[in-house]
Design a protein around this motif. Structure first.
Motif, mmCIF file in Angstrom:
data_model
loop_
_atom_site.group_PDB
_atom_site.id
_atom_site.type_symbol
_atom_site.label_atom_id
_atom_site.label_comp_id
_atom_site.label_asym_id
_atom_site.label_seq_id
_atom_site.Cartn_x
_atom_site.Cartn_y
_atom_site.Cartn_z
ATOM 1 N N SER A 250 1.201 0.052 -6.672
ATOM 2 C CA SER A 250 1.484 -1.058 -5.766
ATOM 3 C C SER A 250 2.461 -0.646 -4.673
ATOM 4 N N VAL A 251 3.489 0.135 -5.033
ATOM 5 C CA VAL A 251 4.412 0.644 -4.007
ATOM 6 C C VAL A 251 3.644 1.462 -2.973
ATOM 7 N N ALA A 252 2.782 2.368 -3.447
ATOM 8 C CA ALA A 252 2.017 3.215 -2.531
ATOM 9 C C ALA A 252 1.086 2.391 -1.657
ATOM 10 N N ASP A 253 0.470 1.374 -2.243
ATOM 11 C CA ASP A 253 -0.465 0.535 -1.487
ATOM 12 C C ASP A 253 0.252 -0.239 -0.383
ATOM 13 N N TRP A 254 1.380 -0.853 -0.715
ATOM 14 C CA TRP A 254 2.120 -1.604 0.292
ATOM 15 C C TRP A 254 2.721 -0.685 1.346
ATOM 16 N N TYR A 255 3.169 0.482 0.936
ATOM 17 C CA TYR A 255 3.708 1.435 1.904
ATOM 18 C C TYR A 255 2.610 1.858 2.878
ATOM 19 N N ALA A 256 1.398 2.098 2.380
ATOM 20 C CA ALA A 256 0.289 2.477 3.254
ATOM 21 C C ALA A 256 -0.045 1.347 4.227
ATOM 22 N N ARG A 257 -0.039 0.120 3.753
ATOM 23 C CA ARG A 257 -0.311 -1.013 4.650
ATOM 24 C C ARG A 257 0.757 -1.108 5.738
ATOM 25 N N TRP A 258 1.999 -0.920 5.328
ATOM 26 C CA TRP A 258 3.121 -1.003 6.276
ATOM 27 C C TRP A 258 3.021 0.125 7.299
ATOM 28 N N ARG A 259 2.705 1.338 6.870
ATOM 29 C CA ARG A 259 2.552 2.464 7.796
ATOM 30 C C ARG A 259 1.324 2.277 8.690
ATOM 31 N N ASP A 260 0.229 1.768 8.127
ATOM 32 C CA ASP A 260 -0.969 1.504 8.930
ATOM 33 C C ASP A 260 -0.660 0.541 10.074
ATOM 34 N N ALA A 261 0.283 -0.377 9.825
ATOM 35 C CA ALA A 261 0.664 -1.377 10.831
ATOM 36 C C ALA A 261 1.830 -0.906 11.687
ATOM 37 N N GLY A 262 2.155 0.383 11.634
ATOM 38 C CA GLY A 262 3.238 0.911 12.470
ATOM 39 C C GLY A 262 4.613 0.454 12.050
ATOM 40 N N GLY A 263 4.784 0.128 10.754
ATOM 41 C CA GLY A 263 6.084 -0.349 10.279
ATOM 42 C C GLY A 263 6.344 -1.806 10.601
ATOM 43 N N ASP A 264 5.302 -2.573 10.887
ATOM 44 C CA ASP A 264 5.435 -3.993 11.219
ATOM 45 C C ASP A 264 5.202 -4.812 9.946
#
Length: 291
Positions: free
Chosen positions: A213-227
């Motif tokens: 879950s940490v990895a999944d949310w981190y990937a979503r956050w990075r995909d969105a440019g840290g937004d």
């Protein structure tokens, strides 16, 4: 056999081989996983690795910490194999061309410990089947008692211009018994998943679910440019945060206190506290929910 990890059948040891097969590339989201029987602090171990140039994706797990730390230098300890103690290494300021990730702006790094809190709630809700909430910024509460905490630390790069690495440490009480619970200096009672009546207390699937879950949310956050808003992280955090809308007392690092209503989380992850004298953004504070 005295000292054997199998003497307490409620607390079997974790298997490094099984965890690596499930969580480390090419089949999992992390780059390297180290399981230690005992260490001082998983956060300190990962921070040292970061200073030595370790790339993003390291996970360190400990069966027991002898010098585990919480926020503001507090101690976080539990008996061997009675909880989850893990830290991960992130480098949000580095581009990852293979993932299409540009460097995330440092202004958004404050969301990373909140991201870990969302992941923790997801894992506990899914496997332990308990109703869990977050007290800002990232204390996991079950029935009003603290069951887990998160500590995020920045590790400066070798040059002043280099973006810092971020170490996320998570400590979860799993099978602690009532006489083993730590005393919390803020007065908040402690609990464990077992004491709260969890449907499952097997640390292996709990740890897997948490790290995925940490990895999944981190990937979503990075995909969105840290937004945090564009990634859905802000919405997910607000849905699990029990602090928003509450009257609270905020104990600030300088020893002063502010009382007001927690009204929102700003774009950098700070808590916005509304008081008779105006709105106060809080980057760090001990929050006490008032009745």
């Amino acid at each position: 056999m005295p000292g054997s990890p199998y003497t307490d059948l409620d607390r079997p040891p974790l298997s490094a081989a099984r965890l690596r097969r499930a969580l480390v590339a090419p089949y999992g989201p992390w780059s390297r996983l180290e399981l230690r029987t005992e260490t001082g602090s998983t956060n300190a171990d990962v921070a040292e690795a970061a200073r030595n140039g370790e790339p993003e994706g390291l996970v360190v797990v400990a069966e027991q910490q002898t010098a585990g730390r919480g926020r503001r230098g507090r101690v976080w300890q539990s008996p061997p194999r009675a909880g989850i103690a893990t830290s991960v290494l992130l480098r949000p300021g580095e581009a990852v061309p293979t993932r299409g990730w540009s460097p995330a702006p440092p202004a958004g790094y404050g969301w990373l410990p909140l991201l870990a809190g969302v992941a923790l709630v997801e894992a506990v809700t899914l496997l332990a089947e308990l109703e869990a909430t977050l007290k800002w910024p990232n204390d996991l509460l079950i029935g009003g008692a603290k069951c887990a905490g998160i500590l995020a630390e920045g590790v400066p790069g070798p040059e002043l211009s280099d973006p810092p690495a971020v170490v996320l440490g998570i400590g979860l009480n799993v099978t602690l018994r009532a006489d083993e619970l730590p005393e919390h200096p803020t007065g908040l009672p402690a609990t464990s998943l077992q004491l709260a009546g969890a449907a499952a207390t097997d640390r292996d699937p709990l740890l897997r679910a948490l790290l995925r879950s940490v990895a999944d949310w981190y990937a979503r956050w990075r995909d969105a440019g840290g937004d945090a808003t564009a990634s859905g992280l802000r919405e997910a955090y607000l849905a699990t945060c029990g602090t928003i809308g509450r009257q609270v007392r905020a104990q600030l690092p300088d020893g002063t206190a502010v009382t007001g209503t927690a009204t929102a989380i700003d774009p950098s992850g700070q808590l916005l506290l509304t008081t008779p004298t105006g709105q106060h953004p809080l980057a760090a504070a001990d929050i006490h929910h008032l009745r």
